[in-house]
Write a protein that holds these residues in place. Structure first.
Motif, mmCIF file in Angstrom:
data_model
loop_
_atom_site.group_PDB
_atom_site.id
_atom_site.type_symbol
_atom_site.label_atom_id
_atom_site.label_comp_id
_atom_site.label_asym_id
_atom_site.label_seq_id
_atom_site.Cartn_x
_atom_site.Cartn_y
_atom_site.Cartn_z
ATOM 1 N N SER A 187 -7.688 -2.867 -6.871
ATOM 2 C CA SER A 187 -6.456 -3.410 -6.311
ATOM 3 C C SER A 187 -5.326 -2.459 -6.687
ATOM 4 O O SER A 187 -5.074 -2.230 -7.869
ATOM 5 C CB SER A 187 -6.179 -4.805 -6.868
ATOM 6 O OG SER A 187 -4.973 -5.316 -6.348
ATOM 7 N N VAL A 188 -4.682 -1.878 -5.686
ATOM 8 C CA VAL A 188 -3.719 -0.807 -5.964
ATOM 9 C C VAL A 188 -2.269 -1.217 -5.768
ATOM 10 O O VAL A 188 -1.371 -0.385 -5.904
ATOM 11 C CB VAL A 188 -4.029 0.450 -5.112
ATOM 12 C CG1 VAL A 188 -5.360 1.038 -5.521
ATOM 13 C CG2 VAL A 188 -4.005 0.132 -3.617
ATOM 14 N N ALA A 189 -2.006 -2.470 -5.450
ATOM 15 C CA ALA A 189 -0.619 -2.915 -5.301
ATOM 16 C C ALA A 189 0.132 -2.673 -6.610
ATOM 17 O O ALA A 189 -0.389 -2.913 -7.701
ATOM 18 C CB ALA A 189 -0.563 -4.390 -4.924
ATOM 19 N N VAL A 190 1.359 -2.194 -6.509
ATOM 20 C CA VAL A 190 2.172 -1.910 -7.694
ATOM 21 C C VAL A 190 2.725 -3.190 -8.288
ATOM 22 O O VAL A 190 2.716 -3.384 -9.510
ATOM 23 C CB VAL A 190 3.309 -0.930 -7.343
ATOM 24 C CG1 VAL A 190 4.220 -0.707 -8.540
ATOM 25 C CG2 VAL A 190 2.737 0.389 -6.850
ATOM 26 N N LEU A 231 9.581 11.522 -0.733
ATOM 27 C CA LEU A 231 8.538 11.602 0.299
ATOM 28 C C LEU A 231 9.013 12.367 1.531
ATOM 29 O O LEU A 231 8.201 12.797 2.348
ATOM 30 C CB LEU A 231 8.078 10.197 0.716
ATOM 31 C CG LEU A 231 7.329 9.382 -0.331
ATOM 32 C CD1 LEU A 231 6.841 8.082 0.263
ATOM 33 C CD2 LEU A 231 6.156 10.168 -0.901
ATOM 34 N N GLU A 232 10.323 12.529 1.659
ATOM 35 C CA GLU A 232 10.867 13.252 2.806
ATOM 36 C C GLU A 232 11.049 14.737 2.527
ATOM 37 O O GLU A 232 11.397 15.497 3.423
ATOM 38 C CB GLU A 232 12.210 12.631 3.212
ATOM 39 C CG GLU A 232 12.091 11.176 3.667
ATOM 40 C CD GLU A 232 11.103 11.006 4.811
ATOM 41 O OE1 GLU A 232 11.120 11.837 5.746
ATOM 42 O OE2 GLU A 232 10.307 10.038 4.757
ATOM 43 N N THR A 233 10.824 15.162 1.285
ATOM 44 C CA THR A 233 10.931 16.585 0.959
ATOM 45 C C THR A 233 9.643 17.288 1.365
ATOM 46 O O THR A 233 8.589 16.652 1.507
ATOM 47 C CB THR A 233 11.161 16.778 -0.546
ATOM 48 O OG1 THR A 233 9.990 16.342 -1.255
ATOM 49 C CG2 THR A 233 12.381 15.997 -1.015
ATOM 50 N N PRO A 234 9.681 18.619 1.577
ATOM 51 C CA PRO A 234 8.454 19.341 1.946
ATOM 52 C C PRO A 234 7.320 19.148 0.944
ATOM 53 O O PRO A 234 6.168 18.904 1.332
ATOM 54 C CB PRO A 234 8.919 20.799 2.001
ATOM 55 C CG PRO A 234 10.374 20.716 2.333
ATOM 56 C CD PRO A 234 10.875 19.498 1.625
ATOM 57 N N PHE A 285 0.836 -1.209 0.000
ATOM 58 C CA PHE A 285 0.000 0.000 0.000
ATOM 59 C C PHE A 285 0.870 1.259 0.000
ATOM 60 O O PHE A 285 0.560 2.247 -0.682
ATOM 61 C CB PHE A 285 -0.937 -0.013 1.203
ATOM 62 C CG PHE A 285 -1.987 1.073 1.182
ATOM 63 C CD1 PHE A 285 -2.701 1.365 0.031
ATOM 64 C CD2 PHE A 285 -2.264 1.810 2.331
ATOM 65 C CE1 PHE A 285 -3.671 2.365 0.018
ATOM 66 C CE2 PHE A 285 -3.221 2.804 2.323
ATOM 67 C CZ PHE A 285 -3.929 3.087 1.169
ATOM 68 N N LEU A 286 1.984 1.222 0.739
ATOM 69 C CA LEU A 286 2.901 2.359 0.738
ATOM 70 C C LEU A 286 3.466 2.579 -0.664
ATOM 71 O O LEU A 286 3.582 3.726 -1.132
ATOM 72 C CB LEU A 286 4.038 2.136 1.740
ATOM 73 C CG LEU A 286 5.107 3.235 1.789
ATOM 74 C CD1 LEU A 286 4.500 4.595 2.136
ATOM 75 C CD2 LEU A 286 6.194 2.862 2.797
ATOM 76 N N ALA A 287 3.797 1.495 -1.364
ATOM 77 C CA ALA A 287 4.297 1.625 -2.731
ATOM 78 C C ALA A 287 3.238 2.246 -3.640
ATOM 79 O O ALA A 287 3.554 3.050 -4.528
ATOM 80 C CB ALA A 287 4.726 0.261 -3.268
ATOM 81 N N ALA A 288 1.983 1.895 -3.420
ATOM 82 C CA ALA A 288 0.902 2.476 -4.216
ATOM 83 C C ALA A 288 0.772 3.971 -3.956
ATOM 84 O O ALA A 288 0.561 4.765 -4.889
ATOM 85 C CB ALA A 288 -0.416 1.767 -3.890
ATOM 86 N N LYS A 289 0.911 4.370 -2.703
ATOM 87 C CA LYS A 289 0.836 5.803 -2.386
ATOM 88 C C LYS A 289 2.019 6.550 -2.982
ATOM 89 O O LYS A 289 1.862 7.677 -3.467
ATOM 90 C CB LYS A 289 0.747 5.989 -0.867
ATOM 91 C CG LYS A 289 -0.605 5.549 -0.296
ATOM 92 C CD LYS A 289 -0.770 5.906 1.161
ATOM 93 C CE LYS A 289 0.014 4.996 2.066
ATOM 94 N NZ LYS A 289 -0.325 5.220 3.492
ATOM 95 N N ARG A 290 3.191 5.937 -2.969
ATOM 96 C CA ARG A 290 4.356 6.575 -3.593
ATOM 97 C C ARG A 290 4.106 6.794 -5.086
ATOM 98 O O ARG A 290 4.453 7.847 -5.631
ATOM 99 C CB ARG A 290 5.593 5.703 -3.396
ATOM 100 C CG ARG A 290 6.167 5.736 -1.996
ATOM 101 C CD ARG A 290 7.306 4.747 -1.888
ATOM 102 N NE ARG A 290 7.898 4.740 -0.549
ATOM 103 C CZ ARG A 290 8.589 3.736 -0.053
ATOM 104 N NH1 ARG A 290 8.782 2.636 -0.764
ATOM 105 N NH2 ARG A 290 9.104 3.804 1.157
ATOM 106 N N ARG A 291 3.532 5.780 -5.740
ATOM 107 C CA ARG A 291 3.237 5.923 -7.168
ATOM 108 C C ARG A 291 2.298 7.097 -7.413
ATOM 109 O O ARG A 291 2.478 7.879 -8.345
ATOM 110 C CB ARG A 291 2.614 4.628 -7.706
ATOM 111 C CG ARG A 291 2.155 4.717 -9.161
ATOM 112 C CD ARG A 291 1.695 3.373 -9.701
ATOM 113 N NE ARG A 291 0.567 2.843 -8.956
ATOM 114 C CZ ARG A 291 0.048 1.614 -9.140
ATOM 115 N NH1 ARG A 291 0.579 0.811 -10.047
ATOM 116 N NH2 ARG A 291 -0.965 1.195 -8.425
#
Length: 334
Positions: free
Chosen positions: A310-313, A263-266, A235-241
């Motif tokens: 299904s949102v898995a990358v 993801l760590e940038t402002p 799920f985290l990979a999907a959000k990154r995408r």
């Protein structure tokens, strides 16, 4: 599950894939979803999005329908202001003629892209204002009661392809209620108005020739895996995408290999917060956890049917999520 389950296939084109790879994956998903017992699969019209392949839903539906036998297939949806109603009636009339009893026509009024894309489509920015009239015109072609004297859809006339109104606001709910059509709410990416929209739709629904009682379809994201930790990783990979996609629209080019860093940038943190709000209707975990979440979601949404994305990358995880959900939900073929 106490309601039917359907699938929204976003036809993602992942890093290292081509559109052809995406379509082959969609065929594989459809064949498995048919075997597992899902009710329908829908494909959404999007434009100018490098990671989404479903820009021409009617063509993709034709391809999938030719390689499946029983599952319903449709648009979730066609963005009607981008098209002449007659053209859509002919396209979906052709699909229904080739695959009788298997075709749905979900309709939305958004452009399916940004303002530059709207111009490239030769679309009038005010085109959405005539959406109700366009739905009426389209409905007339498909039922054989054309509202345009001397004009019929061939194929299309008398096919009675069922219409669905898609929306993420009260506008779509009110229109679906007034027309007596099923209402599909896009809670998989815009959940904010879900309960208010469903309440309005159920309160104001008027029976029609197509539908005697209200029918609500609610969207949810799904990632099922053997362990909760594995599901959360996907799920985290999907959000990154999704973050990369949104940053790209804003003109920020991100190398997918650097997704974790961005993801760590402002700006990355700000967009991630937006994505987490968009995707908060998400069933993530073991098959039992996903099933239990969807049961609660169904009750809260007062839904008659769920359509899950299904949102898995990872391709295998993407497909397996739906297989695990089918099994946990007791679908007939799982």
């Amino acid at each position: 599950m106490t309601v039917p389950l359907s699938v929204l296939d976003l036809a993602y084109i992942n890093v290292g894939e081509s559109a052809g790879d995406s379509f082959r994956a969609s065929v594989r998903l459809a064949q498995n979803a048919e075997r597992w017992g899902y009710r329908r699969i829908w494909y959404a019209e999007h434009h100018n999005m490098p990671i989404v392949g479903s820009s021409a839903p009617s063509v993709l539906i034709a391809h999938i329908a030719a390689q499946t036998r029983t599952i319903r297939l449709g648009s979730g949806g066609v963005m009607l202001p981008n098209h002449a109603p007659l053209s859509i009636a002919e396209q979906f009339g052709t699909l229904e003629t080739l695959h009788p009893g298997r075709i749905d026509l979900g309709l939305g009024r958004a452009p399916g892209g940004d303002l530059r894309t709207l111009r490239a489509l030769r679309r009038d920015p005010a085109g959405g204002d005539t959406f109700p009239e366009d739905v009426f015109e389209l409905q007339g072609y498909l039922t054989g009661r054309s509202r345009m004297p001397g004009v019929d859809a061939t194929p299309g006339k008398g096919t009675d392809v069922p219409l669905y109104i898609l929306g993420s606001s009260l506008y779509g709910a009110g229109l679906a209620a007034a027309l007596g059509l099923p209402f599909a709410f896009a809670s998989h990416f815009a959940p904010g108005a879900l309960q208010d929209a469903v309440a309005l739709y159920r309160r104001d629904f008027r029976p029609s020739a197509q539908l005697a009682e209200p029918h609500v379809i609610a969207g949810a994201n799904v990632v099922a895996a053997d362990t909760t930790a594995e599901a959360e990783k996907h799920f985290l990979a999907a959000k990154r995408r999704r973050v990369i996609q949104l940053l790209g629209r804003a003109g920020v080019v991100v190398d997918p290999a650097e997704a974790e860093t961005v993801l760590e940038t402002p700006s990355g943190k700000q967009v991630l917060q937006q994505v987490e709000q968009e995707m908060r209707c998400a069933a993530v975990g073991t098959p039992g956890e996903v099933r239990d979440y969807l049961d609660r979601f169904t009750a809260a949404a007062r839904a008659d049917e769920l359509i899950v994305a299904s949102v898995a990358v990872d391709r295998e995880a993407w497909l397996r999520s739906l297989g695990l959900l089918a099994e946990a939900s007791g679908l007939a073929g799982a």
